[in-house]
Design a protein around this motif. Structure first.
Motif, PDB file in Angstrom:
ATOM      1  N   LEU A 199      77.316 -12.716   2.365  1.00 14.38           N
ATOM      2  CA  LEU A 199      75.886 -12.882   2.627  1.00 14.38           C
ATOM      3  C   LEU A 199      75.366 -14.209   2.087  1.00 14.38           C
ATOM      4  O   LEU A 199      74.468 -14.821   2.678  1.00 14.38           O
ATOM      5  CB  LEU A 199      75.101 -11.719   2.036  1.00 14.38           C
ATOM      6  CG  LEU A 199      75.213 -10.394   2.805  1.00 14.38           C
ATOM      7  CD1 LEU A 199      74.540  -9.269   2.040  1.00 14.38           C
ATOM      8  CD2 LEU A 199      74.618 -10.529   4.207  1.00 14.38           C
ATOM      9  N   VAL A 202      76.295 -16.580   4.692  1.00 16.80           N
ATOM     10  CA  VAL A 202      75.378 -16.412   5.822  1.00 16.80           C
ATOM     11  C   VAL A 202      74.062 -17.118   5.535  1.00 16.80           C
ATOM     12  O   VAL A 202      73.509 -17.830   6.384  1.00 16.80           O
ATOM     13  CB  VAL A 202      75.149 -14.910   6.105  1.00 16.80           C
ATOM     14  CG1 VAL A 202      73.971 -14.709   7.055  1.00 16.80           C
ATOM     15  CG2 VAL A 202      76.408 -14.278   6.689  1.00 16.80           C
ATOM     16  N   ALA A 203      73.540 -16.937   4.317  1.00 20.28           N
ATOM     17  CA  ALA A 203      72.257 -17.530   3.950  1.00 20.28           C
ATOM     18  C   ALA A 203      72.319 -19.055   3.945  1.00 20.28           C
ATOM     19  O   ALA A 203      71.323 -19.722   4.256  1.00 20.28           O
ATOM     20  CB  ALA A 203      71.826 -17.022   2.574  1.00 20.28           C
ATOM     21  N   ARG A 206      72.469 -20.394   8.323  1.00 23.98           N
ATOM     22  CA  ARG A 206      71.770 -19.448   9.195  1.00 23.98           C
ATOM     23  C   ARG A 206      71.889 -19.812  10.668  1.00 23.98           C
ATOM     24  O   ARG A 206      71.755 -18.952  11.533  1.00 23.98           O
ATOM     25  CB  ARG A 206      70.298 -19.360   8.788  1.00 23.98           C
ATOM     26  CG  ARG A 206      70.079 -18.593   7.502  1.00 23.98           C
ATOM     27  CD  ARG A 206      68.637 -18.630   7.055  1.00 23.98           C
ATOM     28  NE  ARG A 206      68.255 -19.973   6.601  1.00 23.98           N
ATOM     29  CZ  ARG A 206      67.007 -20.311   6.292  1.00 23.98           C
ATOM     30  NH1 ARG A 206      66.020 -19.435   6.426  1.00 23.98           N
ATOM     31  NH2 ARG A 206      66.733 -21.529   5.872  1.00 23.98           N
ATOM     32  N   TRP A 213      71.997 -12.754   9.697  1.00 29.04           N
ATOM     33  CA  TRP A 213      70.899 -12.986   8.769  1.00 29.04           C
ATOM     34  C   TRP A 213      69.644 -12.221   9.195  1.00 29.04           C
ATOM     35  O   TRP A 213      68.951 -11.621   8.374  1.00 29.04           O
ATOM     36  CB  TRP A 213      70.589 -14.478   8.665  1.00 29.04           C
ATOM     37  CG  TRP A 213      69.397 -14.767   7.782  1.00 29.04           C
ATOM     38  CD1 TRP A 213      68.149 -15.134   8.173  1.00 29.04           C
ATOM     39  CD2 TRP A 213      69.357 -14.665   6.355  1.00 29.04           C
ATOM     40  NE1 TRP A 213      67.325 -15.280   7.087  1.00 29.04           N
ATOM     41  CE2 TRP A 213      68.041 -15.001   5.957  1.00 29.04           C
ATOM     42  CE3 TRP A 213      70.299 -14.337   5.383  1.00 29.04           C
ATOM     43  CZ2 TRP A 213      67.650 -15.005   4.613  1.00 29.04           C
ATOM     44  CZ3 TRP A 213      69.911 -14.340   4.048  1.00 29.04           C
ATOM     45  CH2 TRP A 213      68.596 -14.673   3.683  1.00 29.04           C
ATOM     46  N   GLU A 217      67.643  -9.337   7.035  1.00 28.89           N
ATOM     47  CA  GLU A 217      66.212  -9.410   6.756  1.00 28.89           C
ATOM     48  C   GLU A 217      65.480  -8.189   7.317  1.00 28.89           C
ATOM     49  O   GLU A 217      64.534  -7.684   6.700  1.00 28.89           O
ATOM     50  CB  GLU A 217      65.632 -10.692   7.351  1.00 28.89           C
ATOM     51  CG  GLU A 217      66.059 -11.955   6.626  1.00 28.89           C
ATOM     52  CD  GLU A 217      65.461 -12.017   5.222  1.00 28.89           C
ATOM     53  OE1 GLU A 217      64.296 -12.421   5.086  1.00 28.89           O
ATOM     54  OE2 GLU A 217      66.177 -11.644   4.264  1.00 28.89           O
TER      55      GLU A 217
END
Length: 275
Positions: A199, A202-203, A206, A213, A217
């Protein structure tokens, strides 16, 4: 704009119900059954008891819709990126958010009832309690907050309700679906540490991982809105009955406050500290 009655007239011209009779607006929506289900227990009827019944029946209808939606979201994520259904999961989570905001706002309607008005019929509710909402527990279980202890603490469960809750304890959750979706993109997701590391990747990118992502969220938004409802609910209960015990024998607002720290997705919340 087409009016609802126009839509149902045209639909009814070709539609026939199970008994072979032409569909109408009322028969399609089962309005006679629906509108006959608000039956006050107080005698003589307390004015606000109808409002109390209606609000909670509407909650249960929305809970049923939410279960319908989150089940589809989970299944779409379990299919993963290769199944081409992640867009559907994202879309339906948006609908879930809208319904959950409505559930929070619905407390405003209930708060038009004063403590004195509630007191006129409150004792007629015992031993019934919102704690006994099976669909609400199903939503928590599917969202990821599984607690087998609820099956022991519930009173008055039917056999069918018992089976439903037991089934929710064994079936995949929304988080299971998200982890499967994450793994389907090729990112490590074998345990919480790998999920957290993935993650963070991923962040940081994006553009490359936009769908994952967005799903993360959206799940966090679902978690936040559930927390908002719990917070709004406990304040409403305190406004209505203060520190009194709940009608089902629970400790009332004291119990509800113990639920405020609940998080469905702690990994997503912890991620915030490393961004």
């Amino acid at each position: 704009m087409t009016q609802p009655e126009e839509t149902f007239v045209r639909f009814g011209e070709q539609g026939y119900g199970e008994q072979g009779e032409q569909l109408t607006y009322g028969s399609y929506l089962r309005l006679p059954q629906l509108l006959s289900a608000q039956v006050p227990e107080s005698d003589p009827p307390a004015h606000d008891e109808l409002l109390f019944i209606t609000i909670h029946q509407v909650y249960e209808l929305w809970f049923a819709q939410l279960l319908h939606e989150v089940g589809a979201v989970r299944d779409a994520m379990l299919a993963g990126a290769r199944g081409g259904r992640l867009w559907l999961a994202q879309h339906l989570l948006g609908r879930v958010h809208v319904i959950e905001r409505l559930l929070v706002q619905q407390v405003d309607v209930l708060e038009t009832m004063t403590p004195q008005d509630f007191g006129e019929f409150r004792q007629r509710l015992a031993p019934a309690s919102g704690f006994q909402s099976v669909q609400f527990r199903e939503l928590e279980f599917v969202s990821g907050a599984k607690d087998a202890g609820y099956l022991d603490r519930f009173r008055g469960l039917t056999d069918a309700e018992q089976r439903r809750l037991e089934g929710r304890l064994t079936e995949p959750t929304l988080w299971d679906g998200f982890v499967a979706a994450l793994a389907s993109t090729g990112l490590p997701a074998g345990n919480d540490a790998e999920v957290s590391s993935s993650l963070r990747a991923v962040a940081r990118d994006r553009d490359r991982h936009a769908v994952v992502w967005a799903l993360a969220e959206a799940l966090l938004q679902h978690d936040e809105l559930a927390a908002s409802w719990r917070a709004r609910h406990v304040v409403m209960v305190e406004r209505m009955i203060g520190a009194k015990s709940g009608t089902g024998g629970s400790s009332g607002s004291a119990y509800l406050r113990t639920r405020l720290p609940l998080q469905y997705y702690p990994v997503l919340w912890e991620l915030r500290s490393s961004l």
